[in-house]
Design a protein around this motif. Structure first.
Motif, PDB file in Angstrom:
ATOM      1  N   HIS A 200      36.016  51.556  43.410  1.00 49.75           N
ATOM      2  CA  HIS A 200      35.356  51.737  42.111  1.00 49.75           C
ATOM      3  C   HIS A 200      35.477  50.462  41.274  1.00 49.75           C
ATOM      4  N   GLU A 201      36.666  49.827  41.306  1.00 53.67           N
ATOM      5  CA  GLU A 201      36.883  48.618  40.518  1.00 53.67           C
ATOM      6  C   GLU A 201      35.964  47.483  40.965  1.00 53.67           C
ATOM      7  N   ILE A 202      35.717  47.407  42.276  1.00 54.15           N
ATOM      8  CA  ILE A 202      34.859  46.336  42.803  1.00 54.15           C
ATOM      9  C   ILE A 202      33.384  46.716  42.696  1.00 54.15           C
ATOM     10  N   ASN A 203      33.082  48.009  42.884  1.00 56.50           N
ATOM     11  CA  ASN A 203      31.680  48.438  42.840  1.00 56.50           C
ATOM     12  C   ASN A 203      31.043  48.235  41.474  1.00 56.50           C
ATOM     13  N   GLN A 204      31.823  48.435  40.411  1.00 58.69           N
ATOM     14  CA  GLN A 204      31.238  48.299  39.079  1.00 58.69           C
ATOM     15  C   GLN A 204      30.673  46.904  38.829  1.00 58.69           C
ATOM     16  N   PRO A 205      31.441  45.819  39.026  1.00 66.55           N
ATOM     17  CA  PRO A 205      30.840  44.494  38.840  1.00 66.55           C
ATOM     18  C   PRO A 205      29.736  44.195  39.844  1.00 66.55           C
ATOM     19  N   THR A 243      33.895  36.639  39.073  1.00 66.52           N
ATOM     20  CA  THR A 243      35.287  36.278  38.744  1.00 66.52           C
ATOM     21  C   THR A 243      36.161  37.523  38.684  1.00 66.52           C
ATOM     22  N   ARG A 244      35.597  38.593  38.118  1.00 65.02           N
ATOM     23  CA  ARG A 244      36.353  39.850  38.038  1.00 65.02           C
ATOM     24  C   ARG A 244      36.679  40.361  39.437  1.00 65.02           C
ATOM     25  N   ILE A 245      35.706  40.301  40.353  1.00 65.45           N
ATOM     26  CA  ILE A 245      35.931  40.754  41.730  1.00 65.45           C
ATOM     27  C   ILE A 245      36.975  39.866  42.403  1.00 65.45           C
ATOM     28  N   ARG A 246      36.833  38.546  42.209  1.00 63.88           N
ATOM     29  CA  ARG A 246      37.772  37.609  42.827  1.00 63.88           C
ATOM     30  C   ARG A 246      39.194  37.853  42.326  1.00 63.88           C
ATOM     31  N   MET A 279      43.978  48.622  38.569  1.00 63.33           N
ATOM     32  CA  MET A 279      43.765  49.276  39.869  1.00 63.33           C
ATOM     33  C   MET A 279      43.341  50.741  39.706  1.00 63.33           C
ATOM     34  N   PHE A 280      43.480  51.271  38.503  1.00 63.30           N
ATOM     35  CA  PHE A 280      43.259  52.708  38.306  1.00 63.30           C
ATOM     36  C   PHE A 280      42.129  53.054  37.344  1.00 63.30           C
TER      37      PHE A 280
END
Length: 426
Positions: A200-205, A243-246, A279-280
């Motif tokens: 979810h954290e990666i999918n959003q960006p 950058t957020r994903i990285r 992470m959450f």
């Protein structure tokens, strides 16, 4: 004989008789005194023999303890000189005989970084009487180092004045490696459990980037004029999300790395919490969990491993998530799962609190939840190691964990760390 001479003679005889009586009485008193003194001497001899016997017995017991103790034991005088050492102590310090150790200053066997710490521990021993399980680096005779658990105790004389110290130490290098392996295994288990949350954290960006690219392609296909400012704006948005994903991937990579050689450093408590929350957050939104965060800006740094601290917070958040979702499954649709995390400082203590409105913990189980492999979760849902590992990490950082709970109401985990800053914080 004339009458006056006879009177004089009787007077002399009476005086001599009186003197003899006094002398006799004094002689009897002297004899009585000598008898008493003789009895005292005999008692003193008996007491001395018993004291010598007791001393020998005590020395024998002391030597037995030294020779058969599973720990290294040092007897140190007030000047810091080693007077006696146990057999295991000789072995642990890499010596072949007692003479190689005795007579040396005890600081000779502590690393440069540990010298000031052990001095502080000795000072604390004088005021408190003892200290327990301090982790310090010890140095053997050949210069090799080992991680030791060191406890100290003060010995006082009959007047209550300090006379010497006892230092008990053990080599915990292997035990520490096992703990680190266990911590690493728990960290990897957490990452596995959080895989869906990280997606979810990666999918959003990624979705944001996808929408920006779709809009740019749409405008290009329509033949709309695209100026440089438009492209720069969209490019900035794309790079911001890349950058957020990285950052997420980099943090996961560092977090999952083995921390065996990590040197404890000062770190921001709030930063560690924010890293764990990253992470959450998206996962919690997806699950309908309301997250409330209140982090004080007046906190001193904590000394330790920031990644292990994050692991503790992640364990707490993961448990809170399971607790509120379990209660949600039992409650009506109006129930809102809530997790509250906050930090504040009170006098010389920093508090980190994680509070949830989940199913809670039964009162008779609160004292058991820190025991390895104990779990209140259903089989297969937890390892039973998370809280015991968290307890060890917090303890290593000089803190403690306090748990408060009420079934079907709330659970509050408080992490409390002592700092050198005595100012009041909020």
């Amino acid at each position: 004989m004339r009458q006056d001479e006879q009177v004089q003679l009787e007077k002399i005889i009476a005086e001599r008789t009186s003197e003899l009586q006094k002398t006799h009485e004094e002689t009897l008193k002297l004899l009585h005194f000598l008898q008493i003194e003789n009895e005292k001497r005999k008692q003193s001899e008996i007491a001395l023999k018993k004291a010598v016997s007791d001393l020998r017995e005590s020395e024998q017991k002391f030597k037995t303890i030294l020779n058969f103790s599973p720990s290294g034991i040092l007897l140190i005088d007030l000047k810091g000189k080693i007077k006696e050492i146990s057999e295991i102590g000789i072995e642990l310090l890499g010596a072949s005989s007692r003479q190689e150790i005795t007579g040396k200053h005890f600081l000779h066997f502590f690393s440069k970084n540990s010298k000031q710490i052990i001095k502080n521990i000795i000072s604390l021993t004088i005021s408190e009487g003892l200290t327990q399980e301090n982790e310090l680096i010890l140095v053997k005779l050949d210069g090799k180092q080992m991680l030791g658990s060191v406890s100290t105790a003060l010995i006082q004389d009959s007047d209550g004045k300090p006379s010497s110290y006892v230092v008990v130490f053990n080599d915990i290098s292997q035990r520490k490696k096992q703990q680190l392996n266990q911590i690493h295994a728990d960290r990897m288990a957490n990452l596995g459990q959080m895989a869906s949350g990280m997606s979810h954290e990666i999918n959003q960006p990624l979705n944001i980037i996808s929408m920006i690219m779709d809009k740019m392609l749409y405008d290009a296909k329509k033949g709309n004029t695209v100026n440089i400012a438009y492209i720069n704006e969209r490019a900035d948005k794309i790079f911001e999300n890349l950058t957020r994903i990285r950052n997420i991937i980099d943090h996961i990579r560092v977090f999952s790395r083995n921390q065996f050689d990590y040197i404890p450093t000062a770190f921001s408590i709030n930063k560690g919490i924010e890293n764990a929350l990253s992470m959450f957050q998206e996962q919690f939104k997806h699950m309908g969990i309301a997250m409330y965060v209140s982090l004080s800006k007046q906190l001193p740094n904590l000394n330790g491993n920031i990644y292990q601290f994050e692991q503790v917070i992640m364990n707490m958040l993961s448990n809170a998530k399971d607790a509120v979702l379990d209660r949600k499954a039992l409650e009506s649709e109006d129930f809102i799962p809530k997790i509250n995390i906050k930090t504040y400082k009170k006098r010389n203590r920093v508090h980190v609190e994680i509070i949830d409105n989940g199913v809670g913990i039964e009162e008779d189980k609160i004292n058991e939840i820190m025991i390895p492999f104990f779990s209140t979760k259903e089989e297969g849902k937890g390892t039973g190691l998370g809280l015991s590992i968290s307890y060890q990490i917090v303890k290593d950082m000089g803190g403690k964990i306090h748990v408060e709970s009420s079934t079907m109401s709330y659970t509050k985990f408080s992490l409390i760390f002592i700092t050198n800053d005595n100012g009041n914080g909020r």
